[in-house]
Design an enzyme around this catalytic site. Sequence first.
Site, PDB file in Angstrom:
ATOM      1  N   ASP A 186      27.986 -23.141  16.239  1.00  0.00           N
ATOM      2  CA  ASP A 186      26.340 -22.845  16.723  1.00  0.00           C
ATOM      3  C   ASP A 186      25.716 -24.381  16.550  1.00  0.00           C
ATOM      4  O   ASP A 186      25.617 -24.769  15.467  1.00  0.00           O
ATOM      5  CB  ASP A 186      25.853 -21.739  15.800  1.00  0.00           C
ATOM      6  CG  ASP A 186      26.344 -20.530  16.054  1.00  0.00           C
ATOM      7  OD1 ASP A 186      27.138 -20.348  17.175  1.00  0.00           O
ATOM      8  OD2 ASP A 186      26.221 -19.403  15.364  1.00  0.00           O
ATOM      9  N   ASP A 233      23.505  -7.562  22.502  1.00  0.00           N
ATOM     10  CA  ASP A 233      23.444  -7.595  21.007  1.00  0.00           C
ATOM     11  C   ASP A 233      22.908  -6.171  20.668  1.00  0.00           C
ATOM     12  O   ASP A 233      21.962  -5.696  21.426  1.00  0.00           O
ATOM     13  CB  ASP A 233      22.407  -8.754  20.713  1.00  0.00           C
ATOM     14  CG  ASP A 233      22.873 -10.135  21.165  1.00  0.00           C
ATOM     15  OD1 ASP A 233      24.200 -10.286  21.223  1.00  0.00           O
ATOM     16  OD2 ASP A 233      22.122 -10.895  21.412  1.00  0.00           O
TER      17      ASP A 233
END
Length: 241
Positions: free
Chosen positions: A8, A131
């Site tokens: 990330d 998500d």
Amino acid sequence: MIVIPAVDIKNKKCVQLIQGNPDKKHIELDNPLEVAEKWIKCGAEMIHLVDLDSAIYGTDTNKETIKKIIESVPVPVEVGGGVRTVEDALNLIDLGAERVILGTSAVKNPEIITELLEKGINSEKIMVALDAKDGKVVIKGWMEKTEYTPIEIGKILEEKGAGSILFTNVDVEGLLDGIDIEPVKKLVDELNIPIIASGGITTYDDLLKLKEIGVDGVVVGSAIYKEMMDLKKAIKIVKGE
């Protein structure tokens, strides 16, 4: 099942956030390319890159960093974070991304998948991130809750031609408490396209449970950064070695 390490990127650095909160970082490393190379030495067959600045702020601060990683590593790279338009997706594919991960854009407007297919992009290159929090799909960096379940949205995305789903259970993401298998299993059972699981994967047992229910891949983050899990060992266990 493939084990995919997450890299990330925020402000050109490799970070791990707690529950996606940009103010709560529990890992920060200066060189994302070195991190990716480290995971490849451990046997990673793919890298999962997320551009957090693009996802959160809509900026392209990390574009060169991402390009450099894609060009430098010998394995395929899937890229997500702030892929809002057809053009964003095409740009990443042009950079060499193996798969682009659409998020909010595809949940709100599944036609973006159709448009990419019409541009000649193979469905295998189109992954959609779903998500979920409290059983409902969340969008906009987990800030906004929808009224729909992952299965309801997943079926629409599959119908439109998405090649795979990246499913993250936000309830357990980054907490290192292990996974909640049930929502993942429901998705695997109801959809025909590959499901990649993410969020809360902490132990080797978590990996084996996910393999058992038919997940095609898992994205691991915090557990390997905090050395609760050895990536090399994780890959071997999943391969049955």
